[in-house]
Structures are given as structure tokens and as C-alpha cells.
Write a protein that holds these residues in place. Structure first.
Motif, PDB file in Angstrom:
ATOM      1  N   LEU A  90    -130.038  37.266  38.272  1.00 51.64           N
ATOM      2  CA  LEU A  90    -130.276  36.109  37.416  1.00 51.64           C
ATOM      3  C   LEU A  90    -129.581  34.886  38.006  1.00 51.64           C
ATOM      4  CD1 LEU A  90    -129.808  37.736  33.912  1.00 51.64           C
ATOM      5  CD2 LEU A  90    -131.949  37.121  35.035  1.00 51.64           C
ATOM      6  N   PRO A  91    -130.327  33.816  38.272  1.00 59.07           N
ATOM      7  CA  PRO A  91    -129.749  32.676  38.988  1.00 59.07           C
ATOM      8  C   PRO A  91    -128.644  31.947  38.230  1.00 59.07           C
ATOM      9  CG  PRO A  91    -132.014  32.219  38.348  1.00 59.07           C
ATOM     10  CD  PRO A  91    -131.740  33.646  38.007  1.00 59.07           C
ATOM     11  N   TYR A  92    -128.821  31.703  36.942  1.00 55.99           N
ATOM     12  CA  TYR A  92    -127.783  30.956  36.208  1.00 55.99           C
ATOM     13  C   TYR A  92    -126.535  31.812  36.015  1.00 55.99           C
ATOM     14  CZ  TYR A  92    -125.699  27.522  33.138  1.00 55.99           C
ATOM     15  OH  TYR A  92    -124.849  26.587  32.596  1.00 55.99           O
ATOM     16  N   LEU A  93    -126.711  33.088  35.715  1.00 56.47           N
ATOM     17  CA  LEU A  93    -125.572  33.993  35.584  1.00 56.47           C
ATOM     18  C   LEU A  93    -124.784  34.038  36.889  1.00 56.47           C
ATOM     19  CD1 LEU A  93    -123.907  36.115  34.065  1.00 56.47           C
ATOM     20  CD2 LEU A  93    -125.579  37.817  34.825  1.00 56.47           C
ATOM     21  N   ASN A  94    -125.472  34.162  38.012  1.00 57.71           N
ATOM     22  CA  ASN A  94    -124.796  34.165  39.308  1.00 57.71           C
ATOM     23  C   ASN A  94    -124.063  32.855  39.567  1.00 57.71           C
ATOM     24  OD1 ASN A  94    -125.267  36.764  40.281  1.00 57.71           O
ATOM     25  ND2 ASN A  94    -127.362  36.235  40.818  1.00 57.71           N
ATOM     26  N   ALA A  95    -124.671  31.737  39.178  1.00 55.72           N
ATOM     27  CA  ALA A  95    -124.024  30.436  39.373  1.00 55.72           C
ATOM     28  C   ALA A  95    -122.743  30.330  38.551  1.00 55.72           C
ATOM     29  CB  ALA A  95    -124.995  29.311  39.006  1.00 55.72           C
ATOM     30  N   VAL A  96    -122.785  30.798  37.309  1.00 60.63           N
ATOM     31  CA  VAL A  96    -121.603  30.746  36.443  1.00 60.63           C
ATOM     32  C   VAL A  96    -120.501  31.649  36.990  1.00 60.63           C
ATOM     33  CG1 VAL A  96    -120.719  31.351  34.147  1.00 60.63           C
ATOM     34  CG2 VAL A  96    -122.859  30.080  34.369  1.00 60.63           C
ATOM     35  N   LEU A  97    -120.854  32.848  37.419  1.00 62.89           N
ATOM     36  CA  LEU A  97    -119.849  33.770  37.947  1.00 62.89           C
ATOM     37  C   LEU A  97    -119.266  33.260  39.259  1.00 62.89           C
ATOM     38  CD1 LEU A  97    -121.491  37.200  37.106  1.00 62.89           C
ATOM     39  CD2 LEU A  97    -119.671  36.005  35.876  1.00 62.89           C
ATOM     40  N   LEU A  98    -120.097  32.662  40.087  1.00 60.85           N
ATOM     41  CA  LEU A  98    -119.586  32.100  41.339  1.00 60.85           C
ATOM     42  C   LEU A  98    -118.661  30.929  41.043  1.00 60.85           C
ATOM     43  CD1 LEU A  98    -119.555  32.247  44.388  1.00 60.85           C
ATOM     44  CD2 LEU A  98    -121.536  30.736  44.411  1.00 60.85           C
ATOM     45  N   LEU A 135    -120.020  21.470  39.773  1.00 60.74           N
ATOM     46  CA  LEU A 135    -120.318  22.234  40.972  1.00 60.74           C
ATOM     47  C   LEU A 135    -121.795  22.576  40.932  1.00 60.74           C
ATOM     48  CD1 LEU A 135    -119.054  23.765  43.455  1.00 60.74           C
ATOM     49  CD2 LEU A 135    -119.000  25.756  41.973  1.00 60.74           C
ATOM     50  N   VAL A 136    -122.482  22.406  42.032  1.00 57.08           N
ATOM     51  CA  VAL A 136    -123.878  22.801  42.121  1.00 57.08           C
ATOM     52  C   VAL A 136    -123.922  24.099  42.892  1.00 57.08           C
ATOM     53  CG1 VAL A 136    -126.161  22.211  42.969  1.00 57.08           C
ATOM     54  CG2 VAL A 136    -124.687  20.437  42.017  1.00 57.08           C
ATOM     55  N   CYS A 137    -124.481  25.110  42.260  1.00 55.60           N
ATOM     56  CA  CYS A 137    -124.523  26.434  42.861  1.00 55.60           C
ATOM     57  C   CYS A 137    -125.887  27.037  42.572  1.00 55.60           C
ATOM     58  CB  CYS A 137    -123.413  27.285  42.272  1.00 55.60           C
ATOM     59  SG  CYS A 137    -123.391  28.938  42.896  1.00 55.60           S
TER      60      CYS A 137
END
Length: 80
Positions: free
Chosen positions: A51-59, A71-73
Motif C-alpha cells: 500500500l503506497p500511503y501506508l509505506n510512505a507513512v512508515l518510511l 516529506l515527499v515519499c
């Protein structure tokens, strides 16, 4: 044994901070819920991990940079 304990402690710390930030910022929580609710039941872990947003939040959680307001991830902007 030390490596096992150290790995467990860092994982627990990362999860604790991720849950704290998700709770503190309702917009992040709402976006995560929207992404998760779009999935079919039962949840397949291999799909959840992509999941892209979940990965962005965890990163964002593990690469938290002091003094940064955003941060843009993975093409998702995560505001603080």
C-alpha cells in the motif's frame, strides 16, 4: 541473544512511534483508513505491504528528520 533483544526493542519502538504519529494527525489516520478500507476481506499481508500511503507513512516514521515540516515519499506528501 543481544541481537535478538536489540532487534525486538527497535521494532517495538518504531511501531510505538508510528502509532503515536498516526493518532496525533487525524488526516494521516483518515487517509490510512481509506486505503485499508478499499481492500477486500480477508486482508492479505502481501497486499497490505504494497500500500503506497501506508509505506510512505512508515518510511516517514523511520526517517524522521528534525527540522523538516514535510516529506515527499512514494509521491505522497506527508505533512507534520
Amino acid at each position: 541473544m543481544t541481537l535478538l533483544v536489540a532487534g525486538h526493542e527497535t521494532t517495538a519502538t518504531a511501531i510505538t512511534w508510528a502509532l503515536y504519529w498516526i493518532h496525533k494527525f487525524p488526516t494521516i489516520r483518515q487517509q490510512l483508513l481509506k486505503e485499508l478500507q478499499a481492500l477486500d476481506d480477508p486482508l492479505d499481508p502481501s497486499v497490505v505491504f504494497r500500500l503506497p500511503y501506508l509505506n510512505a507513512v512508515l518510511l516517514r516514521n523511520v526517517t524522521d528528520l528534525p527540522g523538516r515540516d514535510d516529506l515527499v515519499c512514494a509521491s505522497h506528501k506527508i505533512d507534520r
